[in-house]
Enzyme design. Structure first.
Site, mmCIF file in Angstrom:
data_model
loop_
_atom_site.group_PDB
_atom_site.id
_atom_site.type_symbol
_atom_site.label_atom_id
_atom_site.label_comp_id
_atom_site.label_asym_id
_atom_site.label_seq_id
_atom_site.Cartn_x
_atom_site.Cartn_y
_atom_site.Cartn_z
ATOM 1 N N LYS A 53 0.835 -1.209 0.000
ATOM 2 C CA LYS A 53 0.000 0.000 0.000
ATOM 3 C C LYS A 53 0.867 1.255 0.000
ATOM 4 O O LYS A 53 0.607 2.217 -0.717
ATOM 5 C CB LYS A 53 -0.948 -0.019 1.207
ATOM 6 N N GLN A 97 -4.873 -1.281 9.411
ATOM 7 C CA GLN A 97 -4.704 -2.636 8.878
ATOM 8 C C GLN A 97 -5.266 -3.662 9.872
ATOM 9 O O GLN A 97 -4.902 -3.659 11.045
ATOM 10 C CB GLN A 97 -3.213 -2.892 8.599
ATOM 11 N N ASP A 120 -11.181 2.631 3.735
ATOM 12 C CA ASP A 120 -11.566 1.222 3.650
ATOM 13 C C ASP A 120 -13.076 1.077 3.505
ATOM 14 O O ASP A 120 -13.572 -0.010 3.205
ATOM 15 C CB ASP A 120 -11.108 0.471 4.914
#
Ligand code: NAD
Length: 313
Positions: A53, A97, A120
């Site tokens: 990422k 995460q 997200d």
């Protein structure tokens, strides 16, 4: 006839190139979208994902920063970090995460992320925006599934779609996106009766189960489009033979590495489907590409700058 292979690697590269051009455009207006990634502890798989990422952010020209609290970080410490990232203007996107360590209240932490920075798309506010067709941030992997369908010219409106899996991260948002695009959607799960029969109705079949090669040819209507979201690592020889017997190239790689990646869809499905995503190289690459797109989208939504493509719900 063998199915058309939907090349996720190529589609993801196209999206990253578009995002990169967009970031350049924004740069000339003095805006540099920024992504903050929070990685708690030392989960090896999470470390690999986060590296990807951060690397991709640099490639498309985003500002990015990484926060790595220790495994022992408390919920309160993480909430303080999130509050700081929420406040900072150069941070447009915040990604926590998962999984978080077991002692952390993950729901509380995710709920603390400013919905406007929730790249997200997991915050209940964004889930609500998606289900009521308002502009918002859509989870990356499901958004990637839709991009594969659109960019491959596969009709969605009016089609019968079946999604196997109802997780908050993949199954449910994929189903909602397909519904928003006017598919007739059925969502299946571990308690669904006669699963192969239900799946055989699908013109678009999405597998998000987490079980290696579970979707066999008897699940698939001839000519259907099959999107395989699953990523499973198999190391068992008998399981390898069930899935890849006779595939010399895979066998060499399997023997060299001791394992191989496989989706939720059995390779034999390529003989009946009309189109199919491979694993690896199908849905997987889209996840990071859509994270990049979401960060730009968040930067624009937060500044009230519209963009016809990136701000659609
Ligand atoms: P999950 O475990 O949260 O959900 C799995 C779902 O499958 C559940 O809703 C469950 O009801 C259903 N299911 C389980 N067994 C079943 C069965 N026998 N019959 C019918 N339904 C069954 O998993 P998830 O997070 O949604 O992930 C699904 C898969 O997608 C995993 O392999 C994961 O690694 C992969 N994934 C890939 C990406 C990507 O970037 N490509 C992103 C996220 C997840």
């Amino acid at each position: 006839m063998a199915a058309r292979i939907l090349d996720g690697t190529k589609i993801a590269a196209d999206i990253r190139a578009e995002v990169s051009a967009h970031v350049k455009e924004l740069g000339s207006a003095g805006i540099r979208p920024g992504l903050a990634v929070v990685l708690v502890g030392h989960n090896p798989a999470s470390e690999v994902y986060v590296r990807g990422k951060v690397k991709s952010s640099a490639e498309v020209g985003l500002y990015s920063e990484q926060h790595t609290p220790a495994e022992t970080a408390t919920t309160e410490e993480l909430l303080a970090l999130i509050a700081d990232l929420n406040r900072r203007d150069e941070v447009d996107g915040i990604l926590v995460q998962l999984p978080l360590p077991a002692h952390v209240d993950a729901k509380k932490v995710l709920l603390a992320v400013d919905p406007a920075k929730d790249v997200d798309g997991f915050h209940p506010m964004n889930v609500g925006y998606l289900s009521t067709q308002r502009p918002g941030l859509v989870p990356c992997t499901p958004a990637g599934v839709m991009e594969i369908l659109k960019r491959s010219g596969i009709a969605v409106a009016g089609q019968d779609a079946v999604v196997i899996g109802r997780s908050d991260i993949v199954g449910k948002p994929v189903a909602m996106l397909l519904l928003n695009e006017n598919s007739t959607v059925t969502v299946c799960h571990s308690k669904t009766r006669d699963l192969p029969e239900v799946c055989r109705r699908a013109e678009i079949l999405v597998a998000a189960i987490g079980r290696a090669g579970m979707v066999t040819r008897d699940f698939v209507k001839p000519g259907a489009t099959v999107i395989d979201v699953g990523i499973n690592r198999i190391a068992d020889r008998a399981e390898f033979d069930r899935l890849f017997a006779g595939n010399k190239k895979r066998e060499e790689a399997f023997l060299a590495k001791g394992s191989t990646l496989v989706g939720d869809v059995h390779p034999e499905v390529a003989e009946v489907a009309g189109a199919i995503t491979p694993v690896p190289g199908g849905v997987g690459p889209l996840t990071i590409a859509m994270l990049m797109a979401n960060t730009v989208k968040a930067a624009m939504l937060r500044r009230g700058v519209g963009h016809p493509k990136l701000t659609r719900a």
